[in-house]
Design a protein around this motif. Structure first.
Motif, PDB file in Angstrom:
ATOM      1  N   CYS A  17      -6.080 -51.344 -22.874  1.00  9.60           N
ATOM      2  CA  CYS A  17      -4.769 -50.474 -22.410  1.00  9.60           C
ATOM      3  C   CYS A  17      -3.485 -51.464 -22.449  1.00  9.60           C
ATOM      4  CB  CYS A  17      -5.059 -49.421 -21.573  1.00  9.60           C
ATOM      5  SG  CYS A  17      -6.146 -48.311 -22.166  1.00  9.60           S
ATOM      6  N   THR A  18      -3.684 -52.459 -21.765  1.00 10.65           N
ATOM      7  CA  THR A  18      -2.594 -53.358 -21.265  1.00 10.65           C
ATOM      8  C   THR A  18      -1.928 -53.985 -22.569  1.00 10.65           C
ATOM      9  OG1 THR A  18      -3.436 -53.806 -19.087  1.00 10.65           O
ATOM     10  CG2 THR A  18      -1.810 -55.304 -19.926  1.00 10.65           C
ATOM     11  N   LEU A  63       2.113 -56.522 -14.865  1.00 14.87           N
ATOM     12  CA  LEU A  63       1.977 -55.072 -15.028  1.00 14.87           C
ATOM     13  C   LEU A  63       3.181 -54.447 -14.572  1.00 14.87           C
ATOM     14  CD1 LEU A  63      -1.728 -54.991 -13.513  1.00 14.87           C
ATOM     15  CD2 LEU A  63      -1.186 -54.454 -15.778  1.00 14.87           C
ATOM     16  N   ILE A  68       3.086 -50.446 -15.549  1.00 15.27           N
ATOM     17  CA  ILE A  68       1.607 -49.894 -15.268  1.00 15.27           C
ATOM     18  C   ILE A  68       1.426 -49.987 -13.918  1.00 15.27           C
ATOM     19  CG2 ILE A  68      -0.677 -50.327 -15.541  1.00 15.27           C
ATOM     20  CD1 ILE A  68      -0.111 -51.722 -18.333  1.00 15.27           C
ATOM     21  N   ALA A 118      -3.017 -47.675 -16.845  1.00 10.72           N
ATOM     22  CA  ALA A 118      -2.522 -48.211 -18.072  1.00 10.72           C
ATOM     23  C   ALA A 118      -2.792 -47.259 -19.351  1.00 10.72           C
ATOM     24  CB  ALA A 118      -3.714 -49.385 -18.416  1.00 10.72           C
ATOM     25  N   CYS A 122       0.043 -45.515 -21.719  1.00  6.74           N
ATOM     26  CA  CYS A 122      -0.332 -45.406 -23.413  1.00  6.74           C
ATOM     27  C   CYS A 122      -0.036 -44.172 -23.663  1.00  6.74           C
ATOM     28  CB  CYS A 122      -1.733 -45.661 -23.447  1.00  6.74           C
ATOM     29  SG  CYS A 122      -2.262 -47.667 -23.485  1.00  6.74           S
TER      30      CYS A 122
END
Length: 329
Positions: A17-18, A63, A68, A118, A122
């Motif tokens: 997801c990152t 992040l 995130i 994350a 998304c």
């Protein structure tokens, strides 16, 4: 009918997801994330999960840049400013964030919390599509899901963990060895506060780490030991396990008052012979597995994600084929 996208990411965990969020910075890139099981939402009142990652400052920075980090609840973040490592009273090391340019040495975060944060980002990106189903076949650049849906992309990324199906389909050797050790993990409640200090003692059979959680009286422990010792400790009663743990840890935080459910897993090191092929890339545990001793597994995976994203975004800006092997190298 096969749906065309630009990048397919197999694995919607922390690293996958990152990577998707990092790639979404190019608005014209269409990204599909495939995760076999839809994660269940986490309540802020839930007990701390046993699967914890120690994120370093570089990971926290990237992040934060990807927006995130802001979605990880502060009450679930276990920042630590100090680290004490010792073998016995004559051999010890100490590290302190005051000796660095950083506010902390790192932060303990539950894997599920990072994944949820994350995933949240998304869902906010118009060029990221998430689908929850199991991939059952890869044929060239086409992925078939269990429900019969097919997707095609010039670049497929395996972010599907140590047992990566994508790596196996590509017949990429995954070599390495075991450490002849298992790790026991659990959450402990201690008499004294941990004072935002990570502690690790080196024992004959392996290291024992107490990692400070957001609650000042709770730590996540990772106790590496021989398979036989781990089996014995997993079978022992809570009282007996606490007694052994207190002795091994030198009562550094006073008495251990209670422990959560225990879990154990074998330790190993693995390394994929190829991280990239034509139309394919591996990231995170799909590419490499390391000992939890230094807490670098997730940090390496996140670095994989942003490094691959940088390469793909640069190639996309230049109009190059993003799945071409010479571009990915």
């Amino acid at each position: 009918m096969t749906t065309q996208v630009d990048v397919i990411i197999i694995g919607g965990g922390m690293v996958g997801c990152t990577l998707a969020v990092a790639l979404s910075q190019a608005p014209r890139l269409n990204i599909l994330v495939i995760e076999a099981v839809k994660p269940t939402p986490i309540s802020e009142t839930e007990r701390f999960d046993l699967r914890i990652c120690a994120l370093n400052q570089a990971s926290e920075s990237l992040l934060t840049q990807l927006a995130i980090w802001q979605h990880i609840p502060s009450q679930r973040q276990g920042a630590f400013h100090k680290m004490i490592i010792w073998e016995d009273q004559h051999n010890s090391l100490e590290f302190n964030s005051t000796e660095t340019d950083f506010p902390t040495l790192g932060t303990l975060v539950e894997n599920r919390q990072l994944q949820q944060a994350a995933l949240h980002v998304c869902h906010q990106k118009p060029n990221i599509t998430l689908t929850y189903d199991a991939p059952i076949k890869q044929q060239g650049q086409i992925i078939t899901l269990a429900n019969g849906t097919t997707y095609q992309a010039p670049l497929i990324v395996g972010a599907d963990g140590a047992q990566s199906q994508i790596r196996q389909w590509a017949e990429i050797p995954f070599t390495g060895d075991t450490y002849d050790q298992s790790a026991i993990v659990c959450t402990v409640t201690t008499e004294k506060t941990h004072q935002q200090t990570a502690r690790q003692r080196f024992l004959n059979s392996g290291p024992l780490a107490f990692l400070p959680l957001a609650d000042p009286h709770q730590c996540n422990i990772v106790w590496s030991q021989t398979h036989h010792e781990a089996q014995q400790h997993m079978q022992s009663s809570n009282d007996d396990f606490i007694k052994q743990l207190n002795q091994a840890f030198d009562y550094q935080l006073g008495d251990i008052l209670s422990i959560s459910q225990r879990a154990s897993f074998p330790l190993q090191r693995r390394h994929a012979k190829h991280y990239v092929l034509d139309g394919l890339a591996l990231v995170g545990d799909a590419a490499h597995i390391v000992h939890p001793l230094a807490g670098q597994g997730v940090n390496l995976g996140l670095l994989d994600a942003v490094t691959l994203a940088d390469v793909v975004l640069d190639a996309h800006r230049q109009g190059q084929a993003i799945g071409q092997h010479s571009v990915l190298m």
